[in-house]
Scaffold this motif. Structure first.
Motif, PDB file in Angstrom:
ATOM      1  N   ARG A  62       0.834  -1.219   0.000  1.00  0.00           N
ATOM      2  CA  ARG A  62       0.000   0.000   0.000  1.00  0.00           C
ATOM      3  C   ARG A  62       0.858   1.254   0.000  1.00  0.00           C
ATOM      4  O   ARG A  62       0.588   2.210  -0.737  1.00  0.00           O
ATOM      5  N   ALA A  63       1.893   1.265   0.829  1.00  0.00           N
ATOM      6  CA  ALA A  63       2.761   2.452   0.918  1.00  0.00           C
ATOM      7  C   ALA A  63       3.469   2.693  -0.416  1.00  0.00           C
ATOM      8  O   ALA A  63       3.515   3.827  -0.904  1.00  0.00           O
ATOM      9  N   ALA A  64       4.003   1.639  -1.009  1.00  0.00           N
ATOM     10  CA  ALA A  64       4.712   1.804  -2.282  1.00  0.00           C
ATOM     11  C   ALA A  64       3.759   2.190  -3.405  1.00  0.00           C
ATOM     12  O   ALA A  64       4.117   2.968  -4.290  1.00  0.00           O
ATOM     13  N   SER A  65       2.536   1.674  -3.379  1.00  0.00           N
ATOM     14  CA  SER A  65       1.588   1.992  -4.453  1.00  0.00           C
ATOM     15  C   SER A  65       1.114   3.439  -4.393  1.00  0.00           C
ATOM     16  O   SER A  65       0.628   3.977  -5.387  1.00  0.00           O
ATOM     17  N   ALA A  66       1.269   4.081  -3.253  1.00  0.00           N
ATOM     18  CA  ALA A  66       0.857   5.479  -3.106  1.00  0.00           C
ATOM     19  C   ALA A  66       1.905   6.442  -3.674  1.00  0.00           C
ATOM     20  O   ALA A  66       1.644   7.635  -3.787  1.00  0.00           O
ATOM     21  N   LEU A  67       3.062   5.905  -4.045  1.00  0.00           N
ATOM     22  CA  LEU A  67       4.154   6.741  -4.549  1.00  0.00           C
ATOM     23  C   LEU A  67       4.212   6.709  -6.070  1.00  0.00           C
ATOM     24  O   LEU A  67       3.946   5.689  -6.695  1.00  0.00           O
ATOM     25  N   SER A  68       4.556   7.835  -6.638  1.00  0.00           N
ATOM     26  CA  SER A  68       4.754   7.913  -8.089  1.00  0.00           C
ATOM     27  C   SER A  68       5.974   8.782  -8.338  1.00  0.00           C
ATOM     28  O   SER A  68       5.921   9.999  -8.166  1.00  0.00           O
ATOM     29  N   HIS A  69       7.070   8.125  -8.697  1.00  0.00           N
ATOM     30  CA  HIS A  69       8.328   8.841  -8.889  1.00  0.00           C
ATOM     31  C   HIS A  69       9.201   8.031  -9.842  1.00  0.00           C
ATOM     32  O   HIS A  69       9.200   6.803  -9.788  1.00  0.00           O
ATOM     33  N   PRO A  70       9.949   8.693 -10.719  1.00  0.00           N
ATOM     34  CA  PRO A  70      10.786   7.950 -11.667  1.00  0.00           C
ATOM     35  C   PRO A  70      11.871   7.094 -11.021  1.00  0.00           C
ATOM     36  O   PRO A  70      12.398   6.194 -11.664  1.00  0.00           O
ATOM     37  N   HIS A  71      12.203   7.338  -9.761  1.00  0.00           N
ATOM     38  CA  HIS A  71      13.256   6.569  -9.097  1.00  0.00           C
ATOM     39  C   HIS A  71      12.696   5.540  -8.114  1.00  0.00           C
ATOM     40  O   HIS A  71      13.441   5.015  -7.281  1.00  0.00           O
ATOM     41  N   ILE A  72      11.405   5.258  -8.219  1.00  0.00           N
ATOM     42  CA  ILE A  72      10.755   4.255  -7.369  1.00  0.00           C
ATOM     43  C   ILE A  72       9.934   3.341  -8.269  1.00  0.00           C
ATOM     44  O   ILE A  72       9.165   3.820  -9.110  1.00  0.00           O
ATOM     45  N   ALA A  73      10.084   2.024  -8.098  1.00  0.00           N
ATOM     46  CA  ALA A  73       9.326   1.064  -8.910  1.00  0.00           C
ATOM     47  C   ALA A  73       7.834   1.207  -8.621  1.00  0.00           C
ATOM     48  O   ALA A  73       7.414   1.327  -7.470  1.00  0.00           O
ATOM     49  N   HIS A  74       7.041   1.189  -9.683  1.00  0.00           N
ATOM     50  CA  HIS A  74       5.590   1.299  -9.549  1.00  0.00           C
ATOM     51  C   HIS A  74       4.998  -0.047  -9.151  1.00  0.00           C
ATOM     52  O   HIS A  74       5.382  -1.081  -9.696  1.00  0.00           O
TER      53      HIS A  74
END
Length: 128
Positions: A62-74
């Motif tokens: 959930r925490a990772a899915s809330a992030l949108s950044h070119p340096h973080i895996a979607h």
């Protein structure tokens, strides 16, 4: 690592293992629905029996899915099949930091400052 090539988790077919760490095992897989390569992280069976680890794994998704950044895996998907809990995410080709570090150690060299600064700046951008 626990899964073998051809194993399916929903629409994801395992191709090869990528690595393992404290909270999971990661595999390169093929998303049959969208015809793309993904990374699938699973919660190892020995941890999946503990509700606390399952909840922690789901919080991570959930925490990772809330992030949108070119340096973080979607994160694309989270699920469970036959007791195997998994997170499907963007597959990013390349070497990880441990592989880069080991290369320099094998050569008995230090990583050039410019390279270390470049990597650190990308990590910081993702953390920001």
């Amino acid at each position: 690592m626990g899964l073998t090539a051809g194993h399916r988790l929903g629409p994801y077919e395992v191709v090869a293992p990528l690595g393992a760490g404290g909270m999971g095992e990661v595999y390169r897989a093929r998303d049959a629905r969208l015809d793309r390569t993904v990374a699938v992280k699973i919660l190892p069976p020995e941890l999946a029996v503990d509700e606390r680890y399952r909840q922690r794994f789901e919080r991570e998704a959930r925490a990772a899915s809330a992030l949108s950044h070119p340096h973080i895996a979607h994160v694309y998907d989270v699920g469970e099949q036959d007791g195997t809990h998994f997170i499907a995410m963007e597959y990013i080709w390349g070497k990880d930091l441990l592989q880069i570090h080991q290369r320099f150690r094998r050569l008995s060299q230090r990583m050039p400052c410019a390279m270390a600064a470049f990597i650190a700046s990308k990590v910081c951008l993702g953390l920001d």
